[in-house]
Design a protein around this motif. Structure first.
Motif, PDB file in Angstrom:
ATOM      1  N   VAL A  96       0.829  -1.199   0.000  1.00 31.69           N
ATOM      2  CA  VAL A  96       0.000   0.000   0.000  1.00 31.69           C
ATOM      3  C   VAL A  96       0.865   1.252   0.000  1.00 31.69           C
ATOM      4  N   GLY A  97       1.878   1.285   0.887  1.00 31.83           N
ATOM      5  CA  GLY A  97       2.742   2.454   0.961  1.00 31.83           C
ATOM      6  C   GLY A  97       3.547   2.685  -0.306  1.00 31.83           C
ATOM      7  N   SER A  98       4.005   1.611  -0.933  1.00 33.27           N
ATOM      8  CA  SER A  98       4.826   1.737  -2.134  1.00 33.27           C
ATOM      9  C   SER A  98       4.017   2.171  -3.349  1.00 33.27           C
ATOM     10  N   LEU A  99       2.759   1.712  -3.452  1.00 29.59           N
ATOM     11  CA  LEU A  99       1.949   1.983  -4.639  1.00 29.59           C
ATOM     12  C   LEU A  99       1.225   3.320  -4.589  1.00 29.59           C
ATOM     13  N   PHE A 100       1.101   3.907  -3.415  1.00 34.68           N
ATOM     14  CA  PHE A 100       0.225   5.063  -3.302  1.00 34.68           C
ATOM     15  C   PHE A 100       0.638   6.232  -4.200  1.00 34.68           C
ATOM     16  N   PRO A 101       1.936   6.592  -4.319  1.00 38.16           N
ATOM     17  CA  PRO A 101       2.284   7.669  -5.249  1.00 38.16           C
ATOM     18  C   PRO A 101       1.871   7.373  -6.692  1.00 38.16           C
ATOM     19  N   SER A 102       2.027   6.110  -7.129  1.00 40.26           N
ATOM     20  CA  SER A 102       1.619   5.745  -8.485  1.00 40.26           C
ATOM     21  C   SER A 102       0.113   5.852  -8.652  1.00 40.26           C
ATOM     22  N   LEU A 103      -0.638   5.470  -7.631  1.00 37.19           N
ATOM     23  CA  LEU A 103      -2.094   5.587  -7.699  1.00 37.19           C
ATOM     24  C   LEU A 103      -2.511   7.053  -7.800  1.00 37.19           C
ATOM     25  N   ILE A 129      21.339  -1.392   0.904  1.00 37.47           N
ATOM     26  CA  ILE A 129      21.866  -1.033  -0.415  1.00 37.47           C
ATOM     27  C   ILE A 129      20.720  -0.876  -1.401  1.00 37.47           C
ATOM     28  N   MET A 130      19.767  -1.811  -1.358  1.00 37.39           N
ATOM     29  CA  MET A 130      18.620  -1.757  -2.264  1.00 37.39           C
ATOM     30  C   MET A 130      17.782  -0.501  -2.033  1.00 37.39           C
ATOM     31  N   TRP A 131      17.468  -0.202  -0.782  1.00 36.39           N
ATOM     32  CA  TRP A 131      16.589   0.928  -0.499  1.00 36.39           C
ATOM     33  C   TRP A 131      17.210   2.254  -0.907  1.00 36.39           C
ATOM     34  N   ILE A 132      18.509   2.398  -0.728  1.00 34.51           N
ATOM     35  CA  ILE A 132      19.168   3.647  -1.095  1.00 34.51           C
ATOM     36  C   ILE A 132      19.279   3.801  -2.606  1.00 34.51           C
ATOM     37  N   ASN A 133      19.616   2.722  -3.296  1.00 34.95           N
ATOM     38  CA  ASN A 133      20.091   2.840  -4.679  1.00 34.95           C
ATOM     39  C   ASN A 133      19.115   2.421  -5.759  1.00 34.95           C
ATOM     40  N   THR A 134      18.000   1.773  -5.427  1.00 32.63           N
ATOM     41  CA  THR A 134      17.129   1.276  -6.492  1.00 32.63           C
ATOM     42  C   THR A 134      16.585   2.409  -7.350  1.00 32.63           C
ATOM     43  N   THR A 135      16.143   3.506  -6.740  1.00 33.27           N
ATOM     44  CA  THR A 135      15.592   4.609  -7.543  1.00 33.27           C
ATOM     45  C   THR A 135      16.630   5.180  -8.508  1.00 33.27           C
ATOM     46  N   PRO A 136      17.824   5.576  -8.064  1.00 39.14           N
ATOM     47  CA  PRO A 136      18.797   6.082  -9.045  1.00 39.14           C
ATOM     48  C   PRO A 136      19.239   5.030 -10.056  1.00 39.14           C
ATOM     49  N   ILE A 137      19.293   3.752  -9.654  1.00 36.59           N
ATOM     50  CA  ILE A 137      19.674   2.696 -10.597  1.00 36.59           C
ATOM     51  C   ILE A 137      18.638   2.557 -11.697  1.00 36.59           C
ATOM     52  N   VAL A 138      17.381   2.432 -11.324  1.00 36.38           N
ATOM     53  CA  VAL A 138      16.315   2.239 -12.312  1.00 36.38           C
ATOM     54  C   VAL A 138      16.188   3.470 -13.202  1.00 36.38           C
ATOM     55  N   GLN A 189      10.752  11.095 -12.521  1.00 30.72           N
ATOM     56  CA  GLN A 189       9.621  10.877 -11.622  1.00 30.72           C
ATOM     57  C   GLN A 189       8.826   9.634 -12.029  1.00 30.72           C
ATOM     58  N   THR A 190       8.749   9.377 -13.336  1.00 26.79           N
ATOM     59  CA  THR A 190       8.104   8.144 -13.795  1.00 26.79           C
ATOM     60  C   THR A 190       8.897   6.926 -13.323  1.00 26.79           C
ATOM     61  N   ALA A 191      10.223   7.013 -13.419  1.00 31.93           N
ATOM     62  CA  ALA A 191      11.074   5.915 -12.940  1.00 31.93           C
ATOM     63  C   ALA A 191      10.890   5.712 -11.443  1.00 31.93           C
ATOM     64  N   ALA A 192      10.809   6.807 -10.693  1.00 32.41           N
ATOM     65  CA  ALA A 192      10.621   6.700  -9.245  1.00 32.41           C
ATOM     66  C   ALA A 192       9.296   6.022  -8.909  1.00 32.41           C
ATOM     67  N   ASN A 193       8.243   6.342  -9.686  1.00 29.31           N
ATOM     68  CA  ASN A 193       6.958   5.678  -9.471  1.00 29.31           C
ATOM     69  C   ASN A 193       7.059   4.187  -9.793  1.00 29.31           C
ATOM     70  N   TRP A 194       7.844   3.851 -10.820  1.00 30.03           N
ATOM     71  CA  TRP A 194       8.009   2.431 -11.162  1.00 30.03           C
ATOM     72  C   TRP A 194       8.750   1.689 -10.051  1.00 30.03           C
ATOM     73  N   VAL A 195       9.692   2.364  -9.407  1.00 26.84           N
ATOM     74  CA  VAL A 195      10.372   1.751  -8.263  1.00 26.84           C
ATOM     75  C   VAL A 195       9.362   1.464  -7.154  1.00 26.84           C
TER      76      VAL A 195
END
Length: 499
Positions: free
Chosen positions: A154-161, A318-327, A343-349
């Motif tokens: 729920v917390g992860s999807l809310f910005p995309s929703l 490592i995942m939590w810090i870097n996934t957004t800039p990596i993706v 911002q689209t990439a961040a929503n996909w993360v």
């Protein structure tokens, strides 16, 4: 005398508060790098800004565990006062965070938010052990893990929703998008309501009732008295290690965050000196000596699981810090945090994080119990750690962002195992009277690797892989293989004799 068996509704009520707590953690984990970069921070400095989160856990959880073991507030109980206080503070922090006008303000609010979440979260681990009989520990922590996964989805999807509903997902430079702003406000309400549900619908066993229940396999030992018999050599070793780290930072001009690691080593050395001194003078009731004594007197199975946790949580941070800039960089082709593509990439993360948390929720109630019955808890956790290593390693091979869903499925199985297996193993192996403090101390091995990542990883990346965050996933994969190797030395009660 054994504790009464909890019904399905009882299991639900005991852990429902974790649903809201994890919404808060998910919003923090998926969006804080985005917030920092939106406010203008460079990617190389992100680990240093994240230091606040693990540092607060390191300080807060042992203290809250120690206090909650000794608390009884009548009808409000032992653990529930801490659930409620932490939830109120975390909800306020979630409302204020997206209003941050500058990086320093956001970093301060991250510190407050993480401290508040830890105040609520730590007693929940001990609460399951308090309320359930030993033969329900595995299912109790599985239900808790399912709520963790559901809350994180729920917390992860809310910005995309919010984006899909037409809420602005792009903001001018130096501002935070409305999708993130509304998500944090929603999270504050959800966190408070879910924790309040657990507070209202559960009744804790009072001290007299707890005294009548069967003792835990390992009885509590007088750790403060044992501390009084120790010498000061280890204390001076910690001090020397801290000074050495600081000297290395100066010699090689490493990032300033490395100084924090040295400061923590020195702080623990000083705390140990004071704690031993107080214990030798016969002061057996002070909190510092109790915590230091319990830390040095951990049961053997806890020490072995601690090494597994150390490697596991290094990979997760490592995942939590870097996934957004990596993706954003490798799968969407941008490093511009102010762009619509970023911002689209961040929503996909956020969507990817929802996938791994959703998989974790399902795996906790289906796959893990099934595997545990057939191959045992230790081998089940080894399998989960290997799944995580494969998931992180696959980031090097996959370039289509939709294919990363397969990576997140593997990571989700790993995440479910990390949240359920170590705690189920510990709950049946720890003294009941010290369940809170030992669960809090166990969190040190969740926090310390995060601090190391936050203080050291930035220097490593700046020196060897500047501007290439994808290589952090190699570190994550390797540490999980080390965790799997360390897990082979742990034998839970359900798999044999705990040792």
């Amino acid at each position: 005398m054994e504790k009464p068996r909890q019904s399905r509704a009882g299991l639900w009520n005991i852990s429902f508060g974790f649903f809201g707590i994890q919404i808060g953690f998910a919003l923090q984990n998926a969006n804080m790098s985005r917030i920092f970069q939106s406010l203008g921070e460079d990617i190389e400095k992100l680990p240093g800004l994240w230091v606040a989160a693990p540092l607060t856990g390191l300080l807060v959880q042992p203290i809250i565990g120690h206090l909650s073991d000794r608390t009884w507030l009548g009808r409000l109980g032992r653990r529930r006062p801490y659930f409620l206080a932490g939830a109120i503070m975390a909800a306020i922090a979630l409302f204020i965070m997206p209003q941050s006008p500058a990086i320093w303000f956001a970093a301060t609010m991250l510190w407050i938010l993480d401290a508040s979440l830890n105040i609520s979260m730590e007693p929940f681990r001990a609460f399951v052990g308090d309320m359930l009989r030993k033969d329900q520990h595995s299912v109790g922590y599985a239900v808790q893990t399912a709520f963790i996964g559901a809350g994180a989805v729920v917390g992860s999807l809310f910005p995309s929703l919010m984006d899909a509903m037409g809420v602005a997902n792009v903001a001018p430079p130096g501002e935070i998008p409305d999708t993130v702003r509304y998500a944090f406000w929603f999270g504050g309400v959800a966190l408070f309501v879910s924790v309040l549900w657990t507070v209202i619908t559960t009744r804790e066993y009072d001290p007299a009732e707890m005294g009548r229940f069967a003792a835990s396999p390992a009885e509590a030992v007088p750790t403060v008295r044992a501390l009084a018999s120790r010498n000061y050599r280890a204390c001076f070793a910690w001090l020397a290690a801290g000074l050495a780290v600081m000297a290395i930072q100066q010699q090689f001009s490493l990032l300033r965050e490395v100084l924090l690691l040295g400061a923590l080593l020195i702080a623990y050395g000083l705390a140990s000196l004071i704690a031993i001194g107080l214990a030798r003078r016969g002061n057996e009731t002070n909190m510092l000596s109790s915590i230091v004594g319990d830390f040095s007197g951990m049961p053997p199975i806890m020490k072995r699981l601690a090494l597994v946790q150390f490697f596991s949580w290094s990979a997760l941070f490592i995942m939590w810090i870097n996934t957004t800039p990596i993706v954003a960089q490798y799968h969407f082709g941008t490093t511009d945090a102010a762009s619509a593509t970023y911002q689209t990439a961040a929503n996909w993360v956020g969507t990817l994080f929802a996938v791994y948390n959703g998989v974790a929720a399902v795996a906790a109630l289906t796959l893990l119990p099934w595997l545990s019955k057939r191959i045992g808890q230790a081998r089940t956790h080894i399998a989960g750690l290997i799944c995580g290593a494969l998931g992180y390693g696959s980031f090097f091979l996959l370039r289509d962002p939709t294919h990363l869903i397969a990576s997140e499925v593997l990571i989700g199985i790993f995440w479910a195992s990390v949240l359920a297996m170590p705690y189920a193993i510990l709950a049946s192996s720890l003294p009941q009277g010290k369940l809170g403090i030992y669960m809090g101390l166990f969190n040190i091995f969740v926090v310390v690797p995060q601090l190391l990542v936050a203080t050291v990883m930035g220097s490593i990346m700046e020196a060897f892989f500047p501007g290439a965050p994808i290589y952090t996933m190699a570190f994550a994969s390797g540490t999980l293989l080390l965790a799997a190797a360390a897990m082979t030395r742990v034998t839970p009660l359900t798999d044999g004799a705990a040792r």
